[in-house]
Design an enzyme around this catalytic site. Structure first.
Site, PDB file in Angstrom:
ATOM      1  N   LYS A  54       7.447  18.236  18.467  1.00 18.77           N
ATOM      2  CA  LYS A  54       7.884  17.568  17.231  1.00 18.77           C
ATOM      3  C   LYS A  54       7.888  16.052  17.396  1.00 18.77           C
ATOM      4  CE  LYS A  54      12.474  17.219  16.450  1.00 18.77           C
ATOM      5  NZ  LYS A  54      13.088  15.913  16.132  1.00 18.77           N
ATOM      6  N   ASN A  55       8.536  15.608  18.473  1.00 22.20           N
ATOM      7  CA  ASN A  55       8.760  14.167  18.604  1.00 22.20           C
ATOM      8  C   ASN A  55       7.500  13.391  18.968  1.00 22.20           C
ATOM      9  OD1 ASN A  55      11.335  14.523  17.764  1.00 22.20           O
ATOM     10  ND2 ASN A  55      12.277  14.358  19.800  1.00 22.20           N
ATOM     11  N   ARG A 114      14.500  21.935  11.420  1.00 19.82           N
ATOM     12  CA  ARG A 114      13.885  20.613  11.644  1.00 19.82           C
ATOM     13  C   ARG A 114      13.076  20.608  12.940  1.00 19.82           C
ATOM     14  NH1 ARG A 114      17.789  15.598  10.797  1.00 19.82           N
ATOM     15  NH2 ARG A 114      15.786  14.668  11.244  1.00 19.82           N
ATOM     16  N   CYS A 116      24.153   8.825  11.922  1.00 25.90           N
ATOM     17  CA  CYS A 116      23.732  10.221  11.894  1.00 25.90           C
ATOM     18  C   CYS A 116      24.711  11.004  12.743  1.00 25.90           C
ATOM     19  CB  CYS A 116      22.304  10.382  12.378  1.00 25.90           C
ATOM     20  SG  CYS A 116      22.168  10.268  14.143  1.00 25.90           S
ATOM     21  N   ASP A 147      18.413  15.780  24.761  1.00 33.25           N
ATOM     22  CA  ASP A 147      18.050  16.835  23.816  1.00 33.25           C
ATOM     23  C   ASP A 147      18.236  18.243  24.398  1.00 33.25           C
ATOM     24  OD1 ASP A 147      17.450  15.030  21.864  1.00 33.25           O
ATOM     25  OD2 ASP A 147      15.274  15.119  22.139  1.00 33.25           O
ATOM     26  N   ARG A 207      15.367   9.896  10.619  1.00 35.08           N
ATOM     27  CA  ARG A 207      15.413   8.536  11.151  1.00 35.08           C
ATOM     28  C   ARG A 207      14.065   8.039  11.650  1.00 35.08           C
ATOM     29  NH1 ARG A 207      20.021   6.323  12.590  1.00 35.08           N
ATOM     30  NH2 ARG A 207      18.800   5.140  14.079  1.00 35.08           N
ATOM     31  N   ARG A 228      23.357   4.994  16.261  1.00 32.91           N
ATOM     32  CA  ARG A 228      21.906   4.831  16.416  1.00 32.91           C
ATOM     33  C   ARG A 228      21.342   3.599  15.711  1.00 32.91           C
ATOM     34  NH1 ARG A 228      19.132  10.655  15.858  1.00 32.91           N
ATOM     35  NH2 ARG A 228      17.476   9.723  17.083  1.00 32.91           N
TER      36      ARG A 228
HETATM   37  N1  EPU Z   1      19.337   2.287  20.651  1.00 32.97           N
HETATM   38  C1  EPU Z   1      19.864   1.065  20.285  1.00 32.97           C
HETATM   39  N2  EPU Z   1      19.096   0.226  19.528  1.00 32.97           N
HETATM   40  C2  EPU Z   1      17.835   0.564  19.143  1.00 32.97           C
HETATM   41  C3  EPU Z   1      17.293   1.804  19.518  1.00 32.97           C
HETATM   42  C4  EPU Z   1      18.078   2.654  20.287  1.00 32.97           C
HETATM   43  O1  EPU Z   1      21.003   0.738  20.644  1.00 32.97           O
HETATM   44  O2  EPU Z   1      17.197  -0.238  18.457  1.00 32.97           O
HETATM   45  C5  EPU Z   1      20.150   3.226  21.462  1.00 32.97           C
HETATM   46  C6  EPU Z   1      20.497   4.489  20.692  1.00 32.97           C
HETATM   47  O3  EPU Z   1      21.599   4.305  19.839  1.00 32.97           O
HETATM   48  C7  EPU Z   1      20.751   5.467  21.803  1.00 32.97           C
HETATM   49  C8  EPU Z   1      19.757   5.042  22.861  1.00 32.97           C
HETATM   50  O4  EPU Z   1      19.390   3.692  22.548  1.00 32.97           O
HETATM   51  O5  EPU Z   1      22.049   5.346  22.295  1.00 32.97           O
HETATM   52  C9  EPU Z   1      18.494   5.875  22.952  1.00 32.97           C
HETATM   53  O6  EPU Z   1      17.905   6.045  21.674  1.00 32.97           O
HETATM   54  P1  EPU Z   1      16.332   6.199  21.467  1.00 32.97           P
HETATM   55  O7  EPU Z   1      15.855   5.051  20.681  1.00 32.97           O
HETATM   56  O8  EPU Z   1      15.700   6.486  22.788  1.00 32.97           O
HETATM   57  O9  EPU Z   1      16.283   7.513  20.575  1.00 32.97           O
HETATM   58  P2  EPU Z   1      15.367   7.755  19.289  1.00 32.97           P
HETATM   59  O10 EPU Z   1      14.024   7.204  19.487  1.00 32.97           O
HETATM   60  O11 EPU Z   1      16.136   7.406  18.078  1.00 32.97           O
HETATM   61  C10 EPU Z   1      14.328   9.972  20.171  1.00 32.97           C
HETATM   62  C11 EPU Z   1      14.240  11.390  19.721  1.00 32.97           C
HETATM   63  C12 EPU Z   1      15.604  12.053  19.876  1.00 32.97           C
HETATM   64  C13 EPU Z   1      16.026  11.955  21.331  1.00 32.97           C
HETATM   65  C14 EPU Z   1      16.018  10.500  21.797  1.00 32.97           C
HETATM   66  C15 EPU Z   1      16.324  10.324  23.269  1.00 32.97           C
HETATM   67  C16 EPU Z   1      12.577  11.369  18.009  1.00 32.97           C
HETATM   68  C17 EPU Z   1      12.239  11.514  16.568  1.00 32.97           C
HETATM   69  N3  EPU Z   1      13.835  11.443  18.330  1.00 32.97           N
HETATM   70  O12 EPU Z   1      15.272   9.329  19.325  1.00 32.97           O
HETATM   71  O13 EPU Z   1      15.404  13.409  19.538  1.00 32.97           O
HETATM   72  O14 EPU Z   1      17.314  12.500  21.493  1.00 32.97           O
HETATM   73  O15 EPU Z   1      14.719   9.910  21.539  1.00 32.97           O
HETATM   74  O16 EPU Z   1      15.454  11.053  24.043  1.00 32.97           O
HETATM   75  O17 EPU Z   1      11.690  11.186  18.838  1.00 32.97           O
HETATM   76  C18 EPU Z   1      15.951  15.518  18.656  1.00 32.97           C
HETATM   77  O18 EPU Z   1      14.757  15.818  18.725  1.00 32.97           O
HETATM   78  O19 EPU Z   1      16.858  16.370  18.436  1.00 32.97           O
HETATM   79  C19 EPU Z   1      16.351  14.130  18.842  1.00 32.97           C
HETATM   80  C20 EPU Z   1      17.514  13.654  18.420  1.00 32.97           C
END
Ligand code: EPU
Length: 418
Positions: free
Chosen positions: A22-23, A397, A116, A305, A92, A121
Site C-alpha cells: 500500500k505505502n 484501508r 489523526c 506499523d 494523509r 503528525r
Molecule cells: N514527522 C514530523 N514532521 C514531518 C514529518 C514527520 O514531525 O514533517 C514525524 C511524525 O509525526 C512521526 C515521525 O516523524 O512522529 C515519522 O513519520 P513519517 O513521516 O515517517 O510517517 P508518514 O510518512 O506520515 C508513513 C506510513 C505510515 C508509517 C510511517 C512510519 C504511508 C502512507 N504511511 O507515514 O503507515 O507508520 O510512515 O513508518 O506511507 C500505516 O500504513 O498504517 C501507516 C500509518
C-alpha cells in the site's frame, strides 16, 4: 458500517499470497503526476486508500484506467492544482501531491491534513524541504498555498528525523528541480527504494534510495514507465503474527524475508520458527511463545506499523513484554480494546507492559486505526468464543480480502455487511 465476526481458537495453516505494498503504490500513483506519458503499475493492492488516491489524482486531471484487477494505467494532463480538504482529511498521504504539482505547474494548493488517530503528525519537514528548493509557502484558510516563482532548484536537505513521507515527497519533487538535491538522514524503507526504481524508469536520476543519503540529479522531464509494486511487508508481517498467535503454520507467498528481518528476529526470539522458502517466508509456531521486549524505530528497525499486531501476540505469550513506541506519540489506541478481551496491559508513557494471559476471550471491540484493527483481528483469532470487530473501514484501508485470506487457512471469520 461493516463488521467482522470471528470465532477464535482455530490453528491457522496454509498459504497466504501477499499483495503489493500500500505505502509504495500510493506514492507511485502520485509520481504519475510528474510524467508526461502513462505510468503502468502492476501489483497495486485493491484497497480503500488506493481508491482515495485515485479520486485525488483524477480530481487533479489525470485519468486512471484499471487494465486488470491489480494493474492501473495512469496518465493525462494536470488540470487542477488543488487537493481539497475532504480528500486530504481522509488520507494523509495526499499531502505528497504538493511537490509534484509545484514542480510541474509552478503552484499548488493542498489542504493541511490535521491530526489523526495515531498522533499530531506534522508536515513541517516536507514544507521546510520544499522551501529549501525555492518554494514560497503560505498557510491560508487551512490550506498550504505554494508557488515556485523562480522554479525549483536542487538543495542540501538534512531531515531532523528520517520521515518516510518527507523523504518520498522531496525525492519525487527533486527529480524535476534544476541541479542536484541531497537528502541526508533520509528514511531507508524498502518502499522508498522501490519508488526510486519506478521514478528512474520514468527517466529520473536518483541514487542512494534505501540508504540514509539520497542524491537526485534533476532532469527536464519525466516520461512513462511500467513498474511492479514490491510486496507489502506489513501485510506479510500481520499474517506472520496470525501464524504465531494461533500456533499455526503459514507460508507468506511472495513475501521477502530481507524486508521482514526485524520482525522475524523478534518472532524467532519469542519461539516461532521463521524460514525463507522458495515461494516466500514461512512462519511456524510450536508451543507457547515467550514474551519479548521491542522498540519501534525507522527501518531497518522494528516497524511502528507492526507494533499493534505484535502486542496482540504478546498478550498470550508466557511472561511479560515491553513494547516501546518511538515513532508516533499516540499509537496505543488498541490497548483498551485488547484489555476488553482480557489482555493485561499497562501503558507508561511511550511503553506498554504486557503480561501474558493464558487465554483471551472474545468480545465486541472497535477498530480505531488501520493497524489497531489488524491487532484486534489477531487477538480475536486466538480468543475463546466469538468477537465482533466493528469500524472495519479502517482495516479496508490496508488489507485486501482479509476474510478470504484468513478463512482459506482455517479461520472462522465472516464479514457482516450493513
Ligand atoms: N514527522 C514530523 N514532521 C514531518 C514529518 C514527520 O514531525 O514533517 C514525524 C511524525 O509525526 C512521526 C515521525 O516523524 O512522529 C515519522 O513519520 P513519517 O513521516 O515517517 O510517517 P508518514 O510518512 O506520515 C508513513 C506510513 C505510515 C508509517 C510511517 C512510519 C504511508 C502512507 N504511511 O507515514 O503507515 O507508520 O510512515 O513508518 O506511507 C500505516 O500504513 O498504517 C501507516 C500509518
Amino acid at each position: 458500517m461493516d463488521r467482522i465476526e470471528i470465532t477464535g481458537g482455530e490453528r491457522l495453516a496454509g498459504t497466504i499470497q501477499i499483495g503489493g505494498a500500500k505505502n509504495a503504490a500510493l506514492k507511485m500513483m502520485v509520481a504519475a503526476l510528474l510524467g508526461d506519458e502513462r505510468l503502468v503499475l502492476h501489483n497495486v493492492p485493491r484497497l480503500a486508500d488506493v481508491a482515495t488516491m485515485r479520486k485525488l489524482i483524477e480530481q487533479l486531471g489525470l485519468t486512471v484506467e484499471a487494465l486488470a484487477p491489480h494493474t492501473l494505467s495512469i496518465g493525462g494532463a494536470i488540470t487542477s492544482v488543488v487537493a481539497p480538504y475532504d480528500i486530504v482529511s481522509q488520507m494523509r498521504a495526499s499531502i505528497l501531491v504538493l511537490g509534484p504539482l509545484l514542480a510541474r505547474q509552478g503552484e499548488a494548493k493542498v489542504s493541511l491534513p490535521g491530526g489523526c488517530a495515531i498522533g499530531t503528525r506534522p508536515v513541517d519537514f516536507h514544507l521546510k524541504g520544499l522551501e529549501q528548493m525555492g518554494a514560497v509557502i503560505e498557510l491560508e484558510a487551512g490550506y498550504i498555498a505554494a508557488t515556485a516563482p523562480r522554479g525549483l532548484q536542487g538543495a542540501e536537505i538534512l531531515l531532523p528525523f528520517p520521515s518516510v513521507g518527507a523523504t518520498e515527497h522531496l525525492m519525487m519533487t527533486a527529480t524535476l528541480a534544476r541541479g542536484t538535491t541531497v537528502i541526508a538522514n533520509a528514511a531507508m524503507e524498502p518502499e522508498i527504494a522501490d519508488q526510486a526504481l519506478c521514478l528512474n524508469a520514468m527517466g529520473a536520476r536518483i541514487s542512494g534510495a534505501g540508504t540514509s543519503r539520497i542524491v537526485i540529479e534533476g532532469v527536464g522531464r519525466l516520461g512513462g514507465a511500467t513498474h511492479t509494486v514490491l510486496p507489502d511487508r506489513i501485510e506479510a508481517g500481520t499474517y506472520a503474527c496470525a501464524a504465531a498467535i494461533t500456533g499455526g503454520d503459514i507460508l507468506l507467498g511472495g513475501a521477502k524475508a530481507v524486508h521482514l528481518k526485524a520482525l522475524l528476529q523478534v518472532l524467532s526470539e519469542a519461539g516461532a520458527e521463521c524460514s525463507e522458502e522458495a515461494g516466500g517466508v514461512r512462519v511456524r509456531a510450536r508451543g507457547k511463545l515467550q514474551g519479548v521486549d521491542v522498540k519501534t524505530e525507522p527501518y531497518p528497525g522494528f516497524a511502528t506499523d507492526m507494533q499493534a499486531q505484535l502486542m496482540a501476540v504478546m498478550c498470550v505469550a508466557d511472561g511479560a513484554s515491553m513494547l516501546t513506541e518511538n515513532v508516533f506519540e499516540n499509537r496505543f489506541m488498541h490497548v483498551p480494546e485488547l484489555s476488553r478481551m482480557g489482555a493485561r496491559i499497562v501503558v507508561h508513557g511511550a511503553s506498554a507492559i504486557v503480561r501474558g494471559v493464558r487465554e483471551l476471550s472474545g468480545a465486541p471491540v472497535m477498530a480505531t486505526d488501520l493497524r489497531a484493527s489488524s491487532s484486534l483481528i489477531l487477538a480475536a483469532l486466538a480468543a475463546k468464543g466469538k468477537s465482533v470487530v466493528s469500524r472495519v473501514y479502517h482495516l479496508d484501508r490496508g488489507y485486501e480480502a482479509v476474510e478470504r485470506k484468513l478463512s482459506a487457512c482455517g479461520a472462522r471469520i465472516a464479514r457482516v455487511k450493513e
